[in-house]
Scaffold this motif. Structure first.
Motif, short mmCIF file in Angstrom:
data_model
loop_
_atom_site.label_atom_id
_atom_site.label_comp_id
_atom_site.label_asym_id
_atom_site.label_seq_id
_atom_site.Cartn_x
_atom_site.Cartn_y
_atom_site.Cartn_z
N ASP A 174 -35.35 -20.41 -19.38
CA ASP A 174 -35.98 -19.46 -20.29
C ASP A 174 -34.97 -18.53 -20.95
O ASP A 174 -35.34 -17.53 -21.56
N GLN A 202 -33.07 -16.42 -19.50
CA GLN A 202 -32.86 -15.15 -18.79
C GLN A 202 -31.48 -15.27 -18.13
O GLN A 202 -31.10 -16.35 -17.68
N ASP A 209 -38.66 -13.49 -9.50
CA ASP A 209 -39.21 -12.73 -10.63
C ASP A 209 -38.15 -11.75 -11.15
O ASP A 209 -38.11 -10.58 -10.77
N LYS A 239 -37.73 -10.48 -14.10
CA LYS A 239 -38.22 -9.41 -14.96
C LYS A 239 -38.68 -8.22 -14.11
O LYS A 239 -38.31 -7.06 -14.38
N GLN A 240 -39.42 -8.51 -13.07
CA GLN A 240 -39.93 -7.45 -12.19
C GLN A 240 -38.77 -6.74 -11.49
O GLN A 240 -38.74 -5.51 -11.40
N ASN A 261 -35.68 -6.46 -12.48
CA ASN A 261 -34.96 -5.65 -13.47
C ASN A 261 -35.70 -4.33 -13.73
O ASN A 261 -35.10 -3.26 -13.74
N GLU A 262 -37.01 -4.44 -13.91
CA GLU A 262 -37.81 -3.23 -14.19
C GLU A 262 -37.76 -2.26 -13.03
O GLU A 262 -37.56 -1.06 -13.22
N LEU A 282 -29.29 -8.19 -15.19
CA LEU A 282 -30.35 -9.11 -15.62
C LEU A 282 -30.65 -8.88 -17.10
O LEU A 282 -31.05 -7.78 -17.49
N ILE A 326 -33.08 -9.81 -19.72
CA ILE A 326 -34.42 -10.41 -19.82
C ILE A 326 -34.87 -10.42 -21.27
O ILE A 326 -34.92 -9.36 -21.92
N ASP A 327 -35.21 -11.58 -21.76
CA ASP A 327 -35.69 -11.75 -23.14
C ASP A 327 -34.73 -11.16 -24.17
O ASP A 327 -35.15 -10.54 -25.15
#
Ligand code: 5RP
Length: 231
Positions: A91, A93, A191, A193-194, A196-197, A210, A212-213
């Motif tokens: 993806d 990432q 995960d 994304k999670q 990273n957040e 990370l 992400i997108d």
């Protein structure tokens, strides 16, 4: 095949994406260095580009090979960034920061309409995480930040050593922004994304490796040829 040749092949292919007059983000690391050298040769032959670099090291290389550099404040909107990665998944990432430039790399990539990753095929993984995740942190309150990272990673079912990055002489590695780096060996990040957040909610964390997108394309070199990955 010699890994350097693969890096050069990816860099050469990515160079085709650079158009005359572009405002270009230039990455950091051994693969990005191959790109910078090829770009320098093209500039020497009359090609025009305005570069914003992702590290002091890359800025020095740009100057050495004749690529004109600008600050991101001078050129806050970029057309394209070309950079390496430590890992990428299908993806697009990424894990970045092996060279310690993740913060500037992320700021520059985010300021670009497109980010193209250049790498050899060994960097394509599923899932991310075999490469220790670099987390840039402020020196103040390091221990407290480490405890917060341990707490969050446990909540997300991740475990593994988180160690402060050192230079070869044993001194602490300090980024261009004056921060430290913690390398987190989580093994498998299901995960990204999670994670990273959550990590970015910790006050002492400046940024994670990370991406992400952010990447829009990857140019991947393997012994049997160069392939393009897109979203
Ligand atoms: C630097 C980076 C690099 O892009 C990453 O470490 C890949 O480097 P190399 O091309 O040398 O394998 O993120 O901070």
């Amino acid at each position: 095949m010699d890994p350097k040749e693969l890096k050069k092949a990816a860099a050469q292919e990515a160079l085709q994406l650079v158009e005359s007059g572009m405002r270009l983000g230039v990455g950091t690391g051994s693969t990005a260095d191959e790109f910078t050298k090829l770009l320098g040769a093209k500039v020497q032959a009359g090609f025009e580009v305005q570069a914003v670099t992702t590290s002091i090291k890359t800025e020095k290389l740009c100057i050495e090979v004749g690529v004109k550099t600008f600050t991101l404040d001078e050129l806050p909107e970029l057309d394209l960034t070309i950079d390496g990665a430590d890992e990428l998944d299908q993806d697009l990432q990424l894990i970045k920061g092996g060279g310690g430039a993740l913060l500037r790399e992320k700021i520059v990539a985010q300021a670009s309409k497109e980010m193209v990753v250049i790498a050899d095929a060994s960097k394509v993984v599923d899932p991310l995480g075999a490469f220790p995740l670099p987390i840039e942190v402020v020196p103040f309150g390091l221990k407290a930040t480490e405890l917060e990272i341990a707490k969050i990673s446990k909540e997300l079912g991740l475990s593994g050593p988180v160690v402060i990055r050192k230079n070869e002489d044993g001194s602490d590695f300090v980024t261009d922004g004056g921060h430290f780096i913690l390398d987190a060996s989580f093994g498998r990040i299901s995960d990204a994304k999670q994670l990273n957040e959550q990590l970015n909610l910790i006050p002492g964390v400046v940024e994670t490796g990370l991406f992400i997108d952010i990447a829009t394309k990857a140019v991947i070199a393997a012994p049997d040829g160069v392939k393009i990955m897109t979203k």
